[in-house]
Design a protein around this motif. Structure first.
Motif, PDB file in Angstrom:
ATOM      1  N   LYS A 101       0.829  -1.201   0.000  1.00 20.72           N
ATOM      2  CA  LYS A 101       0.000   0.000   0.000  1.00 20.72           C
ATOM      3  C   LYS A 101       0.876   1.269   0.000  1.00 20.72           C
ATOM      4  O   LYS A 101       0.564   2.259  -0.657  1.00 20.72           O
ATOM      5  CB  LYS A 101      -0.911  -0.018   1.237  1.00 20.72           C
ATOM      6  CG  LYS A 101      -1.996   1.038   1.207  1.00 20.72           C
ATOM      7  CD  LYS A 101      -3.020   0.793   2.320  1.00 20.72           C
ATOM      8  CE  LYS A 101      -3.762   2.091   2.611  1.00 20.72           C
ATOM      9  NZ  LYS A 101      -3.762   2.458   4.017  1.00 20.72           N
ATOM     10  N   ALA A 102       1.980   1.202   0.736  1.00 23.46           N
ATOM     11  CA  ALA A 102       2.887   2.359   0.833  1.00 23.46           C
ATOM     12  C   ALA A 102       3.536   2.689  -0.513  1.00 23.46           C
ATOM     13  O   ALA A 102       3.971   3.816  -0.747  1.00 23.46           O
ATOM     14  CB  ALA A 102       3.964   2.096   1.876  1.00 23.46           C
ATOM     15  N   MET A 103       3.613   1.685  -1.391  1.00 25.57           N
ATOM     16  CA  MET A 103       4.289   1.899  -2.677  1.00 25.57           C
ATOM     17  C   MET A 103       3.321   1.971  -3.855  1.00 25.57           C
ATOM     18  O   MET A 103       3.738   2.143  -4.992  1.00 25.57           O
ATOM     19  CB  MET A 103       5.316   0.785  -2.910  1.00 25.57           C
ATOM     20  CG  MET A 103       6.488   0.839  -1.936  1.00 25.57           C
ATOM     21  SD  MET A 103       7.792  -0.331  -2.341  1.00 25.57           S
ATOM     22  CE  MET A 103       7.170  -1.835  -1.609  1.00 25.57           C
TER      23      MET A 103
ATOM     24  N   GLY B 175       3.255   8.558  -5.711  1.00 20.07           N
ATOM     25  CA  GLY B 175       3.956   8.874  -4.465  1.00 20.07           C
ATOM     26  C   GLY B 175       4.163   7.655  -3.593  1.00 20.07           C
ATOM     27  O   GLY B 175       3.430   6.673  -3.695  1.00 20.07           O
ATOM     28  N   THR B 176       5.166   7.717  -2.764  1.00 13.67           N
ATOM     29  CA  THR B 176       5.504   6.605  -1.888  1.00 13.67           C
ATOM     30  C   THR B 176       5.425   7.082  -0.448  1.00 13.67           C
ATOM     31  O   THR B 176       5.887   8.184  -0.139  1.00 13.67           O
ATOM     32  CB  THR B 176       6.958   6.137  -2.179  1.00 13.67           C
ATOM     33  OG1 THR B 176       7.057   5.821  -3.557  1.00 13.67           O
ATOM     34  CG2 THR B 176       7.338   4.918  -1.358  1.00 13.67           C
TER      35      THR B 176
ATOM     36  N   SER C 171      12.970   0.460  -6.710  1.00 15.38           N
ATOM     37  CA  SER C 171      12.391   1.317  -7.758  1.00 15.38           C
ATOM     38  C   SER C 171      11.630   2.504  -7.161  1.00 15.38           C
ATOM     39  O   SER C 171      11.468   3.529  -7.819  1.00 15.38           O
ATOM     40  CB  SER C 171      11.515   0.510  -8.715  1.00 15.38           C
ATOM     41  OG  SER C 171      10.378   0.041  -8.039  1.00 15.38           O
ATOM     42  N   GLU C 172      11.200   2.384  -5.914  1.00  9.62           N
ATOM     43  CA  GLU C 172      10.429   3.472  -5.293  1.00  9.62           C
ATOM     44  C   GLU C 172      11.291   4.452  -4.492  1.00  9.62           C
ATOM     45  O   GLU C 172      10.925   5.606  -4.316  1.00  9.62           O
ATOM     46  CB  GLU C 172       9.363   2.899  -4.344  1.00  9.62           C
ATOM     47  CG  GLU C 172       8.270   2.110  -5.041  1.00  9.62           C
ATOM     48  CD  GLU C 172       7.365   2.973  -5.906  1.00  9.62           C
ATOM     49  OE1 GLU C 172       7.166   4.153  -5.559  1.00  9.62           O
ATOM     50  OE2 GLU C 172       6.879   2.468  -6.937  1.00  9.62           O
ATOM     51  N   LEU C 173      12.397   3.961  -3.963  1.00  6.10           N
ATOM     52  CA  LEU C 173      13.223   4.800  -3.094  1.00  6.10           C
ATOM     53  C   LEU C 173      14.481   5.233  -3.838  1.00  6.10           C
ATOM     54  O   LEU C 173      14.773   4.749  -4.914  1.00  6.10           O
ATOM     55  CB  LEU C 173      13.609   4.024  -1.819  1.00  6.10           C
ATOM     56  CG  LEU C 173      12.456   3.336  -1.069  1.00  6.10           C
ATOM     57  CD1 LEU C 173      13.001   2.508   0.088  1.00  6.10           C
ATOM     58  CD2 LEU C 173      11.437   4.362  -0.575  1.00  6.10           C
TER      59      LEU C 173
END
Length: 321
Positions: free
Chosen positions: A28-30, A34-35, A73-75
């Motif tokens: 859910k966080a990713m 937005g992350t 890939s998100e951070l």
């Protein structure tokens, strides 16, 4: 060692742990635009490494995706490096740190020194096995091929993971005498003697030897090493002596110098905070407070920023102001 030190980490396993629920939170966080970095760092710093591996497995089962790849890939930046470090099993983390230090142009000797001087023989053996499995290379051969002289010899001795155990009462005096003669009494230091004794005796035995040496020479072993050797060999001998005296104090000092002055050595900061968070972070914090005029928490706070800082402070665990 594991029994008495098992709970000196700042990161503890979570009590009511549910790997699928955690995997859902991370997903859910990713998801979407937005992350939610805060959700990610709050969760992962509050789980043990074993639990993080279970979350990784649950994530793949639920979503058919690799959690670490998704995080990457998100951070970005130092925060990403820190989170990926937390997701890596400890032995693999050391093996990878050593591999990265050796491969490429120039060797990062600092990493070889820090890991091989501080890890227990059991851990060193596990690292060698993990390295072989992951890279299909022999760690000792890679280290030997990339270093030279007495620096290489001492690294190879440490890689044998054959340190004696206990205190050998009958050889304390003799060891101190030999070290004193090797360093002080002749022009040109007999490095081989330092390498053999410091590489093979147990920590408790060496502490006794250092006491006798101090009486004999009138100054500490470290002082003698600084006078008589230089470069990588000096760094490694000092690290071995400091770790024989106190591993947490060695890491407190390592963290202090990673942050002191202009610029921060983030790689060292991340490596130590990740690798000691479940081992002896509480002792490192206590040693830090004793050795320096501030807490580890306050130094990290003043030296870093953003989500990176938040995550590091959670790994630190508390402020010993």
């Amino acid at each position: 060692m594991s029994k008495d030190l098992a709970n000196r980490g700042s990161v503890k396993p979570s009590g009511n742990f549910n790997s699928s629920a955690d995997a859902e939170v991370l997903h859910k966080a990713m998801k979407g635009l937005g992350t939610d970095e805060d959700a990610i760092l709050q969760l992962l710093t509050a789980r043990s490494n074993v639990q993080r591996q279970e979350i990784k497995a649950a994530y793949k089962t639920l979503f058919g995706k690799d959690l670490v790849d998704n995080l990457k890939s998100e951070l970005g930046g130092k925060f990403e490096t820190l989170i990926v470090g937390l997701m890596t099993p400890p032995i693999m983390y050391d093996a990878k740190s050593l591999h990265d230090a050796i491969k490429g142009a120039g060797t990062d000797e600092k990493v070889l020194v820090e890991i091989l001087a501080s890890r227990t023989p059991e851990v060193v053996n596990a690292i060698k096995a993990a390295y072989k499995k992951e890279y299909d290379h022999d760690l000792e051969e890679d280290v030997s091929g990339d270093t030279s002289g007495h620096f290489k010899r001492l690294l190879v001795i440490l890689l044998q993971a054959n340190r004696q155990t206990g205190i050998h009462q009958e050889s304390i005096e003799a060891d101190a005498q030999v070290l004193f003669k090797a360093g002080e009494e002749k022009f040109g230091t007999d490095e081989q003697t330092f390498v053999t004794i410091l590489g093979n005796r147990s920590a408790e035995h060496l502490r006794k030897v250092f006491d006798v040496y101090m009486k004999m020479a009138g100054y500490e072993m470290e002082e003698s090493i600084k006078r008589e050797t230089s470069g990588s060999l000096e760094d490694l001998l000092l690290a071995v002596v400091k770790c024989a005296r106190s591993v947490p104090a060695y890491f407190a000092e390592t963290l202090y110098y990673a942050m002191k002055g202009a610029g921060t050595d983030d790689n060292t900061l991340i490596r130590v905070m990740v690798s000691r968070s479940e081992v002896d972070m509480l002792d490192i914090r206590a040693a830090f407070r004793r050795l320096f005029s501030c807490s580890l928490h306050s130094m990290i706070k003043g030296d870093t920023g953003g989500d990176y800082r938040k995550a590091l402070l959670l790994l630190c665990g508390g402020d010993d102001a």
